[in-house]
Enzyme design. Structure first.
Site, PDB file in Angstrom:
ATOM      1  N   GLU A  94       0.825  -1.210   0.000  1.00 39.63           N
ATOM      2  CA  GLU A  94       0.000   0.000   0.000  1.00 39.63           C
ATOM      3  C   GLU A  94       0.859   1.260   0.000  1.00 39.63           C
ATOM      4  O   GLU A  94       1.950   1.269   0.571  1.00 39.63           O
ATOM      5  CB  GLU A  94      -0.852   0.043   1.271  1.00 39.63           C
ATOM      6  CG  GLU A  94      -1.887  -1.024   1.345  1.00 39.63           C
ATOM      7  CD  GLU A  94      -2.550  -1.080   2.715  1.00 39.63           C
ATOM      8  OE1 GLU A  94      -3.270  -2.049   2.937  1.00 39.63           O
ATOM      9  OE2 GLU A  94      -2.328  -0.172   3.532  1.00 39.63           O
ATOM     10  N   CYS A 108       3.371   8.258   1.741  1.00 35.77           N
ATOM     11  CA  CYS A 108       3.892   7.284   2.692  1.00 35.77           C
ATOM     12  C   CYS A 108       4.061   5.980   1.909  1.00 35.77           C
ATOM     13  O   CYS A 108       3.078   5.418   1.418  1.00 35.77           O
ATOM     14  CB  CYS A 108       2.875   7.132   3.826  1.00 35.77           C
ATOM     15  SG  CYS A 108       3.362   5.907   5.041  1.00 35.77           S
ATOM     16  N   CYS A 115       5.498  -7.468   7.153  1.00 39.88           N
ATOM     17  CA  CYS A 115       6.606  -7.070   8.042  1.00 39.88           C
ATOM     18  C   CYS A 115       6.801  -8.161   9.089  1.00 39.88           C
ATOM     19  O   CYS A 115       5.834  -8.768   9.540  1.00 39.88           O
ATOM     20  CB  CYS A 115       6.283  -5.740   8.724  1.00 39.88           C
ATOM     21  SG  CYS A 115       7.618  -5.133   9.779  1.00 39.88           S
ATOM     22  N   CYS A 119       4.613  -5.197  15.486  1.00 44.07           N
ATOM     23  CA  CYS A 119       4.285  -4.201  16.516  1.00 44.07           C
ATOM     24  C   CYS A 119       2.787  -4.310  16.833  1.00 44.07           C
ATOM     25  O   CYS A 119       1.975  -4.547  15.931  1.00 44.07           O
ATOM     26  CB  CYS A 119       4.616  -2.799  16.016  1.00 44.07           C
ATOM     27  SG  CYS A 119       6.355  -2.618  15.610  1.00 44.07           S
ATOM     28  N   CYS A 122      -0.037  -2.347  14.780  1.00 42.43           N
ATOM     29  CA  CYS A 122       0.143  -2.179  13.338  1.00 42.43           C
ATOM     30  C   CYS A 122      -0.484  -3.307  12.526  1.00 42.43           C
ATOM     31  O   CYS A 122      -0.215  -4.482  12.767  1.00 42.43           O
ATOM     32  CB  CYS A 122       1.642  -2.101  13.047  1.00 42.43           C
ATOM     33  SG  CYS A 122       2.011  -2.050  11.300  1.00 42.43           S
ATOM     34  N   CYS A 340      -1.433   2.065   7.657  1.00 45.49           N
ATOM     35  CA  CYS A 340      -0.865   1.197   6.629  1.00 45.49           C
ATOM     36  C   CYS A 340      -1.055  -0.281   6.934  1.00 45.49           C
ATOM     37  O   CYS A 340      -0.937  -0.719   8.044  1.00 45.49           O
ATOM     38  CB  CYS A 340       0.594   1.517   6.435  1.00 45.49           C
ATOM     39  SG  CYS A 340       0.854   1.959   4.751  1.00 45.49           S
TER      40      CYS A 340
HETATM   41  S1  SF4 Z   1       5.043  -0.492  12.735  1.00 48.81           S
HETATM   42 FE1  SF4 Z   1       4.312  -2.161  11.422  1.00 48.81          FE
HETATM   43  S2  SF4 Z   1       5.463  -1.936   9.536  1.00 48.81           S
HETATM   44 FE2  SF4 Z   1       6.528  -0.719  11.098  1.00 48.81          FE
HETATM   45  S3  SF4 Z   1       8.061  -2.105  11.957  1.00 48.81           S
HETATM   46 FE3  SF4 Z   1       6.238  -2.322  13.260  1.00 48.81          FE
HETATM   47  S4  SF4 Z   1       5.082  -4.050  12.362  1.00 48.81           S
HETATM   48 FE4  SF4 Z   1       6.587  -3.375  10.846  1.00 48.81          FE
END
Ligand code: SF4
Length: 352
Positions: A94, A108, A115, A119, A122, A340
């Site tokens: 995206e 962005c 990923c 986190c 996210c 995102c």
């Molecule tokens: S915020 Fe999301 S995209 Fe960024 S490092 Fe953490 S899990 Fe990965």
């Protein structure tokens, strides 16, 4: 049988000269190709009419111009647009175009499909990790976003899907190509790379950085707090990250940005204000306060909630009165889930 084609946006101006000479043409043709691809935004070599037809055919046999396919575009009432792209191997990424003041637009962009870092807040972290993007796929997000929205992108943040420093080589390559004079795509100081704090790669980046700015996704002011929402924070301590940021500042003299997503009753206390302002006093910096887009993603054992607008104002004003540079981001694209990873997550969920 057609040979596997490479991506033209992956190639620097110098490399393109060598390719052109290899194909039996004069090296000045490389500048015409760069002009066609980056300035005139040709989407196929057949559109670059000032190079010989034979060269157009040879280039088409060896290279793909645009590796992305647009799968979905969502537009928010606040003008934010989110674009879902499909890569050639069916992974999804995206890009989000965010309108700013004075007719400026920030893009962005993503550096990985999915990923690995997971986190808590996210949506991208909830996706299965697909793969690292090639530099061309990073660059194409800028070119395609401008084509799709009809807007000139004035700023880029490497803050979409993925941790850019964990796709180190391709991230650096994309930064070099985006900012090299011949592509005329965007100035170095218009780009900010945002990391969640991968310390060894931050050290490397200090040495290799072509001159772009750096942001740390801070989101909490103690190790204990950070570790609850950012698993990699168990490995790299805040003190070490801040020392590295100070070295980065001393080398490039650009203020460091701290990204701070505000979560209700988690990181929005007066103690947080005090610790955050102390962090910010160590070297020139600014804090981007980002309202949390509460969504239906699972945040693990921790219950993360949005902070009310009034509380965001209270927190920001206190921080400001301590002498910190504070910028409060609007809840860009709230109605289109512009945090995102959310659109790609729904595609992945539908596919599985
Ligand atoms: S915020 Fe999301 S995209 Fe960024 S490092 Fe953490 S899990 Fe990965």
């Amino acid at each position: 049988m057609r040979m596997q084609r490479s991506l033209i946006y992956d190639i620097s101006g110098e490399e393109l000269k060598n390719v052109v000479v290899e194909l039996g043409e004069s090296s000045f043709r490389a500048d015409q190709i760069l002009d066609g691809v980056y300035i005139k935004r040709a989407r196929a070599f057949s559109e670059i009419m000032n190079i010989p037809k034979g060269l157009r055919i040879k280039l088409d046999e060896r290279f793909i111009v645009d590796p992305l396919t647009v799968k979905d575009i969502s537009s928010s009432t606040d003008g934010t647009q989110k674009i879902l792209f499909e890569l050639q191997d069916d992974h999804h990424i995206e890009s989000v175009v965010i309108p700013e003041r004075d007719d400026r637009y920030t893009l962005c962009l993503s550096t990985q499909a999915g990923c690995m870092l997971d986190c808590a807040f996210c949506a991208t972290g909830k996706l299965k990790f697909g793969r690292n993007l090639q530099a061309a796929e990073i660059i194409a997000q800028l070119i395609d976003s401008e084509r799709i929205t009809g807007k000139k992108i004035t700023n880029i943040v490497y803050m979409g899907m993925g941790e850019p420093l964990l796709n180190y080589e391709e991230t650096i390559k994309s930064l070099n190509i985006l900012t090299e004079g011949k592509t005329k795509l965007i100035g170095k100081k218009r780009i900010t790379l945002s990391t969640v704090g991968v310390l060894p790669e931050m050290v490397r980046f200090r040495n290799d950085n072509p001159g772009v700015k750096l942001a740390l996704s801070l989101h909490a002011t103690t190790d204990e707090q950070r570790q609850k929402i950012i698993p990699i924070a168990r490995k790299y301590k805040l003190r070490d990250l801040l020392d590295e940021l100070e070295l980065f500042y001393k080398k490039f003299r650009d203020p460091i940005t701290f990204e701070y997503i505000l979560f209700n009753d988690f990181n929005d206390s007066d103690e947080d204000v005090k610790r955050l302002s102390k962090i910010c006093r160590a070297f020139p910096s600014k804090v981007n306060i980002i309202p949390y887009h509460q969504s239906n993603i699972k945040t693990g054992s921790i219950d993360l909630k949005s902070t009310r607008k009034m509380e965001i104002e209270r927190f920001s004003n206190k921080l400001r009165s301590s002498g910190t540079n504070v910028f409060v981001r609007d809840s860009s694209g709230l109605d289109i889930n512009a945090a995102c990873g959310q659109l790609a997550l729904s595609v992945q969920n539908n596919d599985t």
